[in-house]
Design a protein around this motif. Structure first.
Motif, mmCIF file in Angstrom:
data_model
loop_
_atom_site.group_PDB
_atom_site.id
_atom_site.type_symbol
_atom_site.label_atom_id
_atom_site.label_comp_id
_atom_site.label_asym_id
_atom_site.label_seq_id
_atom_site.Cartn_x
_atom_site.Cartn_y
_atom_site.Cartn_z
ATOM 1 N N ARG A 1 0.830 -1.209 0.000
ATOM 2 C CA ARG A 1 0.000 0.000 0.000
ATOM 3 C C ARG A 1 0.859 1.251 0.000
ATOM 4 N NH1 ARG A 1 -5.501 -1.217 3.233
ATOM 5 N NH2 ARG A 1 -5.851 0.935 2.665
ATOM 6 N N ALA A 2 1.967 1.209 0.776
ATOM 7 C CA ALA A 2 2.847 2.371 0.847
ATOM 8 C C ALA A 2 3.460 2.666 -0.517
ATOM 9 C CB ALA A 2 3.935 2.126 1.889
ATOM 10 N N ILE A 3 3.822 1.606 -1.251
ATOM 11 C CA ILE A 3 4.424 1.794 -2.579
ATOM 12 C C ILE A 3 3.382 2.288 -3.575
ATOM 13 C CG2 ILE A 3 5.389 0.522 -4.537
ATOM 14 C CD1 ILE A 3 6.913 -1.175 -2.419
ATOM 15 N N VAL A 4 2.210 1.667 -3.516
ATOM 16 C CA VAL A 4 1.143 1.979 -4.474
ATOM 17 C C VAL A 4 0.686 3.445 -4.361
ATOM 18 C CG1 VAL A 4 -1.314 1.495 -4.824
ATOM 19 C CG2 VAL A 4 0.337 -0.361 -4.864
ATOM 20 N N GLU A 5 0.842 4.016 -3.155
ATOM 21 C CA GLU A 5 0.559 5.448 -2.955
ATOM 22 C C GLU A 5 1.217 6.318 -4.026
ATOM 23 O OE1 GLU A 5 -0.852 7.568 -0.184
ATOM 24 O OE2 GLU A 5 -2.096 5.760 -0.371
ATOM 25 N N ARG A 6 2.381 5.891 -4.470
ATOM 26 C CA ARG A 6 3.152 6.707 -5.417
ATOM 27 C C ARG A 6 2.993 6.236 -6.869
ATOM 28 N NH1 ARG A 6 7.015 5.132 -1.627
ATOM 29 N NH2 ARG A 6 8.251 4.117 -3.248
ATOM 30 N N ALA A 7 2.141 5.243 -7.074
ATOM 31 C CA ALA A 7 1.963 4.693 -8.426
ATOM 32 C C ALA A 7 1.268 5.701 -9.339
ATOM 33 C CB ALA A 7 1.145 3.403 -8.340
ATOM 34 N N PRO A 8 1.470 5.562 -10.642
ATOM 35 C CA PRO A 8 0.749 6.451 -11.573
ATOM 36 C C PRO A 8 -0.765 6.243 -11.435
ATOM 37 C CG PRO A 8 2.115 4.836 -12.772
ATOM 38 C CD PRO A 8 2.347 4.618 -11.317
ATOM 39 N N VAL A 9 -1.562 7.285 -11.714
ATOM 40 C CA VAL A 9 -3.012 7.170 -11.592
ATOM 41 C C VAL A 9 -3.661 7.097 -12.977
ATOM 42 C CG1 VAL A 9 -3.077 8.338 -9.362
ATOM 43 C CG2 VAL A 9 -3.350 9.674 -11.460
ATOM 44 N N ALA A 10 -4.819 6.423 -13.020
ATOM 45 C CA ALA A 10 -5.507 6.173 -14.287
ATOM 46 C C ALA A 10 -5.869 7.465 -15.002
ATOM 47 C CB ALA A 10 -6.766 5.336 -14.030
ATOM 48 N N ARG A 11 -6.237 8.470 -14.230
ATOM 49 C CA ARG A 11 -6.709 9.716 -14.833
ATOM 50 C C ARG A 11 -5.703 10.354 -15.775
ATOM 51 N NH1 ARG A 11 -8.335 14.078 -10.771
ATOM 52 N NH2 ARG A 11 -8.752 15.579 -12.424
ATOM 53 N N ASP A 12 -4.415 10.175 -15.457
ATOM 54 C CA ASP A 12 -3.377 10.771 -16.310
ATOM 55 C C ASP A 12 -3.213 10.037 -17.633
ATOM 56 O OD1 ASP A 12 -2.959 12.594 -14.317
ATOM 57 O OD2 ASP A 12 -1.318 11.469 -13.384
ATOM 58 N N SER A 13 -3.827 8.869 -17.753
ATOM 59 C CA SER A 13 -3.708 8.101 -18.999
ATOM 60 C C SER A 13 -4.993 8.075 -19.809
ATOM 61 C CB SER A 13 -3.296 6.651 -18.688
ATOM 62 O OG SER A 13 -2.129 6.612 -17.913
ATOM 63 N N LEU A 14 -6.019 8.816 -19.380
ATOM 64 C CA LEU A 14 -7.310 8.745 -20.081
ATOM 65 C C LEU A 14 -7.200 9.242 -21.519
ATOM 66 C CD1 LEU A 14 -9.945 10.051 -17.469
ATOM 67 C CD2 LEU A 14 -9.229 7.701 -17.940
ATOM 68 N N CYS A 15 -7.885 8.551 -22.442
ATOM 69 C CA CYS A 15 -7.983 9.034 -23.817
ATOM 70 C C CYS A 15 -9.027 10.159 -23.853
ATOM 71 C CB CYS A 15 -8.369 7.899 -24.766
ATOM 72 S SG CYS A 15 -9.993 7.178 -24.450
ATOM 73 N N ALA A 16 -9.097 10.876 -24.966
ATOM 74 C CA ALA A 16 -9.981 12.041 -25.034
ATOM 75 C C ALA A 16 -11.459 11.699 -24.775
ATOM 76 C CB ALA A 16 -9.808 12.764 -26.367
ATOM 77 N N PRO A 17 -12.008 10.635 -25.407
ATOM 78 C CA PRO A 17 -13.428 10.323 -25.126
ATOM 79 C C PRO A 17 -13.684 9.988 -23.652
ATOM 80 C CG PRO A 17 -12.686 9.172 -27.096
ATOM 81 C CD PRO A 17 -11.459 9.778 -26.477
ATOM 82 N N CYS A 18 -12.749 9.310 -23.001
ATOM 83 C CA CYS A 18 -12.923 8.982 -21.580
ATOM 84 C C CYS A 18 -12.876 10.253 -20.730
ATOM 85 C CB CYS A 18 -11.851 8.010 -21.105
ATOM 86 S SG CYS A 18 -12.140 6.312 -21.638
ATOM 87 N N ALA A 19 -11.964 11.135 -21.055
ATOM 88 C CA ALA A 19 -11.841 12.386 -20.316
ATOM 89 C C ALA A 19 -13.109 13.222 -20.482
ATOM 90 C CB ALA A 19 -10.622 13.160 -20.788
#
Ligand SMILES: [Zn+2]
Ligand SMILES: [Zn+2]
Length: 430
Positions: A218-236
């Motif tokens: 959990r401590a490591i995952v805190e710093r993991a990349p988040v899905a929102r930064d990878s959203l494609c335009a239609p998802c955003a």
């Protein structure tokens, strides 16, 4: 012969007693009333399904399917499982019963027990109950907003207004693989700190490291990349539109970029309802849900989008407004003082119950004092006494246990049912 030992319920399974079922009834009643105004009809599903349904829908690499499902071989060797959740079953029913053929749109809700072999802990059971709803055939953001508004309104209605809505977007088939790769790279770079389960998850399904419960992970995952930064335009765009509609209706929510659901099928909108309610401990989620646009196709149907949610009834009851402390006692308890008064007492009880009055009737063989004690213990408002004098007169003596007023031989046993009921109601109100 020795006395047989009592048999206890299985660990993680519990009984729900009348004080709590009364609460549940209120929660379920409010759901039935409110879900109807949003166009949902109730569906009753089997609790036992083929294991394969959940392996396909929930995902073979999820904890639910890998570790928590009550799955076993039936006598004909079919692999079956007690349902760990209801969405897969709703979609199966939607396809099997041809609802998919009408206009593809369906709004279904359910109430019932689910089964997961989790570690038993406070407020969490291996048989737990859910209220949930599924909306099929809609991919537009209005559907997401409607569902979220329904949840908000429902929580407010049942006095769980303190529960908060956490929202995220997980991307779709286009942008999720990009995110999955970013997570795999991140995980591989932090391999030493991750548990053996997570090592395996990185191979098979890196998203699952996000809901690992091991503290080091959990401590490591805190710093993991988040899905929102990878959203494609239609998802955003979809996410922005959902948020705009929620803002318009002043639905409060918190965007939580770490929120992932423990099920593989969610795409785009995912959410949880969390509460700091007493007794929930660290497990503070009351429910959750999201969009599952690929699920119907995964279960052998056409490409139909869908979304839904489930609320844990056991947990909701802990955070919703407390009901009245005690349930009402019977309006009256009928007390036969001798054996030959039992049959007339039973007859009187039947006639009053047929009129809808809650009444009790006691066995004979005890003193009046003892019987009146029983009536008080049951929290009855009236005691109806039938002794030798009463039988001879054809009239019962009625004591008001609240006001202590005694009405000697006042109740005519030959009166009609409605007359008896009216007299009793008036007397109880006096
Ligand atoms: Zn881990
Ligand atoms: Zn996308």
């Amino acid at each position: 012969m020795s006395k047989p030992a009592p048999i206890a319920a299985i660990r993680g399974f519990r009984d729900v007693l009348p004080d709590e079922t009364r609460r549940w009834e209120a929660l379920v009643g409010a759901a039935r009333a409110m879900f109807g105004t949003y166009g949902f009809g109730e569906i009753e599903l089997p609790v036992l399904e083929r294991s394969e349904l959940f392996a396909r829908a929930v995902g073979e690499t999820t904890d639910i399917v890998e570790k928590e499902m009550f799955a076993f071989r039936d006598r004909d060797d079919t692999s079956v499982a007690l349902r760990p959740e209801a969405t897969a079953g709703v979609v199966r029913a939607y396809l099997q019963n041809g609802l998919v053929h009408d206009d593809r749109q369906a709004r279904l809700f359910y109430v019932g027990p689910m089964f997961r072999r989790e570690r038993p802990q406070r407020g969490r059971y291996r048989q737990f109950h859910q209220i949930g709803a599924e909306m099929l055939g809609r991919e537009d953001p209005l559907a997401d907003a409607e569902l979220l508004l329904l949840i908000r309104r429902y929580l407010d209605r049942v006095g769980a207004g303190g529960a908060r809505l956490e929202l995220n977007s997980l991307g779709d088939a286009t942008c999720r693989p990009v995110y999955r790769e970013r997570l795999r790279e991140f995980g591989t770079a932090h391999l030493a700190g991750l548990c053996p389960d997570c090592h395996r998850r990185l191979e098979r399904n890196p998203l699952r490291i996000l809901d690992c419960k091991v503290p080091g992970c959990r401590a490591i995952v805190e710093r993991a990349p988040v899905a929102r930064d990878s959203l494609c335009a239609p998802c955003a765009e979809h996410f922005a539109a959902v948020r705009a509609l929620l803002d318009q209706e002043r639905v409060a929510y918190h965007v939580n970029p770490r929120l992932v659901r423990g099920l593989d099928y969610y795409v785009r909108t995912a959410f949880e309802i969390v509460s700091d309610g007493e007794g929930l401990g660290a497990q503070n989620a009351v429910g959750g849900g999201g969009r599952y646009d690929g699920l119907v196709a995964m279960l052998g149907g056409p490409d139909v989008p869908g979304l839904g949610f489930a609320l844990g009834l056991d947990r909701l009851a802990m955070v919703a407004a407390p009901p009245a402390a005690e349930g009402p006692g019977p309006l009256a308890v009928i007390l036969p003082l001798e054996t030959r008064a039992v049959a007339p007492a039973f007859r009187l009880a039947t006639r009053l119950r047929d009129e809808g009055l809650p009444v009790g009737v006691e066995p004979a063989g005890r003193s009046l004092k003892a019987l009146l004690g029983v009536a008080s213990k049951r929290r009855a408002r009236l005691a109806v006494i039938l002794g030798a004098d009463e039988l001879a007169a054809g009239r019962a003596t009625v004591r008001n246990l609240v006001s202590s007023a005694d009405r000697r031989q006042a109740l005519d046993l030959d009166a009609s049912g409605p007359e008896l009921a009216r007299w009793m109601r008036d007397e109880a109100a006096a």
